[in-house]
Structures are given as C-alpha cells and as structure tokens.
Design a protein around this motif. Structure first.
Motif, mmCIF file in Angstrom:
data_model
loop_
_atom_site.group_PDB
_atom_site.id
_atom_site.type_symbol
_atom_site.label_atom_id
_atom_site.label_comp_id
_atom_site.label_asym_id
_atom_site.label_seq_id
_atom_site.Cartn_x
_atom_site.Cartn_y
_atom_site.Cartn_z
ATOM 1 N N GLY A 1 0.825 -1.209 0.000
ATOM 2 C CA GLY A 1 0.000 0.000 0.000
ATOM 3 C C GLY A 1 0.856 1.255 0.000
ATOM 4 N N ILE A 2 1.487 1.556 1.142
ATOM 5 C CA ILE A 2 2.376 2.718 1.270
ATOM 6 C C ILE A 2 3.739 2.218 1.707
ATOM 7 C CG2 ILE A 2 2.824 4.888 2.479
ATOM 8 C CD1 ILE A 2 -0.180 5.159 2.914
ATOM 9 N N PHE A 3 4.769 2.587 0.942
ATOM 10 C CA PHE A 3 6.145 2.194 1.274
ATOM 11 C C PHE A 3 6.998 3.451 1.413
ATOM 12 C CE2 PHE A 3 10.515 1.147 -0.150
ATOM 13 C CZ PHE A 3 10.869 0.313 0.910
ATOM 14 N N ILE A 4 7.600 3.628 2.603
ATOM 15 C CA ILE A 4 8.444 4.784 2.902
ATOM 16 C C ILE A 4 9.857 4.284 3.164
ATOM 17 C CG2 ILE A 4 8.779 6.790 4.398
ATOM 18 C CD1 ILE A 4 6.083 6.804 2.944
ATOM 19 N N GLU A 5 10.853 4.929 2.548
ATOM 20 C CA GLU A 5 12.239 4.526 2.770
ATOM 21 C C GLU A 5 13.123 5.750 2.964
ATOM 22 O OE1 GLU A 5 15.561 3.005 -0.208
ATOM 23 O OE2 GLU A 5 14.160 1.369 0.284
ATOM 24 N N ASN A 6 13.911 5.735 4.038
ATOM 25 C CA ASN A 6 14.943 6.753 4.242
ATOM 26 C C ASN A 6 16.285 6.116 3.936
ATOM 27 O OD1 ASN A 6 16.599 8.821 4.974
ATOM 28 N ND2 ASN A 6 15.876 9.005 7.080
ATOM 29 N N ASN A 7 16.834 6.455 2.788
ATOM 30 C CA ASN A 7 18.095 5.868 2.339
ATOM 31 C C ASN A 7 19.140 6.942 2.066
ATOM 32 O OD1 ASN A 7 19.771 3.727 1.709
ATOM 33 N ND2 ASN A 7 19.152 3.655 -0.427
ATOM 34 N N GLY A 8 18.896 8.150 2.605
ATOM 35 C CA GLY A 8 19.851 9.244 2.442
ATOM 36 C C GLY A 8 20.337 9.712 3.804
ATOM 37 N N GLY A 9 21.028 10.806 3.837
ATOM 38 C CA GLY A 9 21.583 11.295 5.089
ATOM 39 C C GLY A 9 20.793 12.418 5.710
ATOM 40 N N THR A 10 19.617 12.736 5.185
ATOM 41 C CA THR A 10 18.833 13.861 5.691
ATOM 42 C C THR A 10 17.670 13.365 6.557
ATOM 43 O OG1 THR A 10 17.467 13.875 3.687
ATOM 44 C CG2 THR A 10 19.413 15.283 3.701
ATOM 45 N N ASP A 11 17.080 14.278 7.328
ATOM 46 C CA ASP A 11 15.951 13.943 8.194
ATOM 47 C C ASP A 11 14.645 14.063 7.410
ATOM 48 O OD1 ASP A 11 17.858 13.720 10.144
ATOM 49 O OD2 ASP A 11 17.407 15.650 11.087
ATOM 50 N N LEU A 12 13.749 13.099 7.622
ATOM 51 C CA LEU A 12 12.503 13.037 6.871
ATOM 52 C C LEU A 12 11.315 12.924 7.814
ATOM 53 C CD1 LEU A 12 13.540 10.348 4.200
ATOM 54 C CD2 LEU A 12 13.880 12.823 4.092
ATOM 55 N N THR A 13 10.169 13.500 7.417
ATOM 56 C CA THR A 13 8.922 13.358 8.167
ATOM 57 C C THR A 13 7.801 12.939 7.220
ATOM 58 O OG1 THR A 13 8.309 15.689 7.872
ATOM 59 C CG2 THR A 13 9.609 15.131 9.821
ATOM 60 N N VAL A 14 6.968 12.007 7.696
ATOM 61 C CA VAL A 14 5.838 11.515 6.923
ATOM 62 C C VAL A 14 4.638 11.391 7.846
ATOM 63 C CG1 VAL A 14 4.914 9.629 5.543
ATOM 64 C CG2 VAL A 14 7.327 10.235 5.336
ATOM 65 N N SER A 15 3.491 11.895 7.393
ATOM 66 C CA SER A 15 2.261 11.815 8.164
ATOM 67 C C SER A 15 1.175 11.140 7.337
ATOM 68 C CB SER A 15 1.805 13.222 8.584
ATOM 69 O OG SER A 15 0.538 13.185 9.210
ATOM 70 N N VAL A 16 0.493 10.168 7.933
ATOM 71 C CA VAL A 16 -0.631 9.482 7.298
ATOM 72 C C VAL A 16 -1.837 9.653 8.206
ATOM 73 C CG1 VAL A 16 -1.546 7.306 6.431
ATOM 74 C CG2 VAL A 16 0.905 7.803 6.220
#
Length: 277
Positions: free
Chosen positions: A79-94
């Motif tokens: 359904g929803i796939f989130i990946e942090n594969n870099g060096g920065t900070d990420l935010t995700v809201s569902v």
C-alpha cells in the motif's frame, strides 16, 4: 475541485511522479504514485490503486510528506512504502486513510544515517499476505521516531499486525522525550484474526500508552515486547490469541491493564514473562 500543482504524470511507466511543493487533491489514480527526494508534498482526498505488482505509494528520501483521507486499494503490491536511504531527516504523516493491499499495508524503513519521523492516525490497514503497520529503523544509523500512532485499526494481516522495531516513541522529537498515546488500537477480530504476532515492540525507546487495545491473532504472540519502552494499556483492553502465547514480554517495564487475556492451543506457554517490572 481536482488540482495538481507541479506534478509530473508518466503513464507509460504506470506511475505518477511527485515533485517538490506538490498538492494532489480529489483524484482517482489508477497507477502508482511515487516520489524520490521530494519535499513538501501533500496527497489528500484521493483514491489510489491498481492490480499490477507495484506499490500504490512509494516515497524514497522524501520529506514533509502528508497523506490524508486516502482510499488505497492495491491488489498487486504494497500500500504505502516509505524509505529513508539518504543522510537527511525526513517526516511523513498518514491521516484518516484506508489501505488495502496484498503486501504490507504500510511500511516505513530506515537504511541510512538520517532521522525518520512517522505519524499515523485514524487509519485502517487491511493486508492479504503482508503486515498491517510496520515501522523499522533497525537498518539505519539515525533515529526512527514514531510521534503519533493514534486510533488505528488492522482489519486483517497475513504476516503480523503492528510492528515497531528499533524506533523511538516521542510525541515531539527534538527535545526531552514526550510519551505517545495510542488512544485506541484494534488488531484483527474474533472472526478474522491477524496471522503471526498481533502487536510487537522490539528494541524500542520511550513511553507508550496503548490506551484501549484489542488484539485477535493466531500462530504468534498476541503482544510481543522485547527490550522496549515503558508500556501501558487501559481498562477494557483484551487479547485473544489462538495457537500462540497471548503475552510474551521480556526486558520491559509495564503498567498493562486487560479485562481479558486468552490463549488457546499455544504450542508453548500461554504467557511468558522475562525481566518484567
């Protein structure tokens, strides 16, 4: 009103590509939606899904992402796939979304040194063969935060209901840790049990109040907690497990309250406690 601002559509690859500062509102999208390195994107009040072996929404290294009021029906992938594969900070809201899929309904994984913050509320997961909700920071060197996980439901899951692995629970990341309240959590039902563990916490940090939690599962632990946070639940909560222990707790401080804890046909113990306070 349907609007796309700064969005790129590539139907030849069965994909809608998000760009920076994108808003997608009021669409029926019969292909996949993805973003790679995108910032400030919102997708709301839309239906997304198709029968190809693809994920409905894939977001890689994308920050300040809001997914709200979505109806996702993905019969061929996740359904929803989130990946942090870099060096920065990420935010995700569902928020306020219904996710039906063959694979994992929602999964967020960290693979790098950047922090990942996930917030999920008032949403429903229904997976035929995968997991319901999964947040896994075990492969990353940054911190994976869960800032919100409130009033969510797992209707069905073929491979575990709710999984938290190597995450930090903090309602407001950035300062002293603040407790996270689930308010309520429903995993499975007496007539449609989740397969595998119902809810699991492994190597997590922070204080969690699960509120009123009801877990119905089979062939796994109802509530599995290992080396994890101060965990509590409220009156009215239940666990009903078939072919597994209802409770499997180790290295945890708890204030759990259950009206009913049932284990039927467990191949080992009905409940297991190891270094529990």
């Amino acid at each position: 009103l349907s609007t796309v601002i700064n969005g790129n559509v590539n139907l030849a690859n069965n994909n809608v590509n998000l760009a920076n500062n994108t808003e997608v509102h009021g669409f029926a999208i019969n292909v996949s939606l993805s973003g790679n390195g995108v910032t400030n994107a919102t997708v709301d009040t839309s239906r997304i899904g198709q029968s190809l072996a693809l994920d409905a929404i894939t977001l890689i290294d994308s920050d300040d992402i809001t997914l709200n009021n979505l109806l996702i029906d993905q019969s061929g992938g996740h359904g929803i796939f989130i990946e942090n594969n870099g060096g920065t900070d990420l935010t995700v809201s569902v928020q306020q979304s219904s996710i039906t899929s063959t694979g994992h309904a929602f999964s967020a994984v960290a693979l790098s040194g950047g922090d990942l913050t996930v917030a999920i509320a008032n949403s429903t997961a229904n997976s035929t063969a995968g997991k319901g909700f999964m947040v896994d920071g075990s492969a990353g060197t940054g911190t994976t935060f869960v800032s919100q996980f409130q009033d969510n439901t797992v209707v069905a899951a073929g491979d575990e209901g709710v999984i938290f692995n190597d995450v930090t629970f903090d309602a407001d990341p950035g300062g002293a840790r603040d407790p996270v309240s689930f308010s309520s959590l429903l995993v499975g039902s007496a007539t449609a049990r989740v397969t595998g563990n119902g809810v699991s916490f492994t190597d997590t940090v922070g204080d969690v109040d699960m509120g009123n939690v009801d877990i119905f599962n089979e062939t796994g632990s109802g509530l599995l907690v290992s080396n994890s946070p101060t965990l509590s639940s409220q009156a009215g909560s239940t666990i009903d497990t078939s072919a597994g222990p209802a409770l499997n707790l180790s290295e945890v401080e708890t204030a759990l309250v259950f009206d009913s804890v049932v284990s039927v046909g467990s191949p080992s113990e009905a409940a297991a406690f190891h270094t529990v306070e």
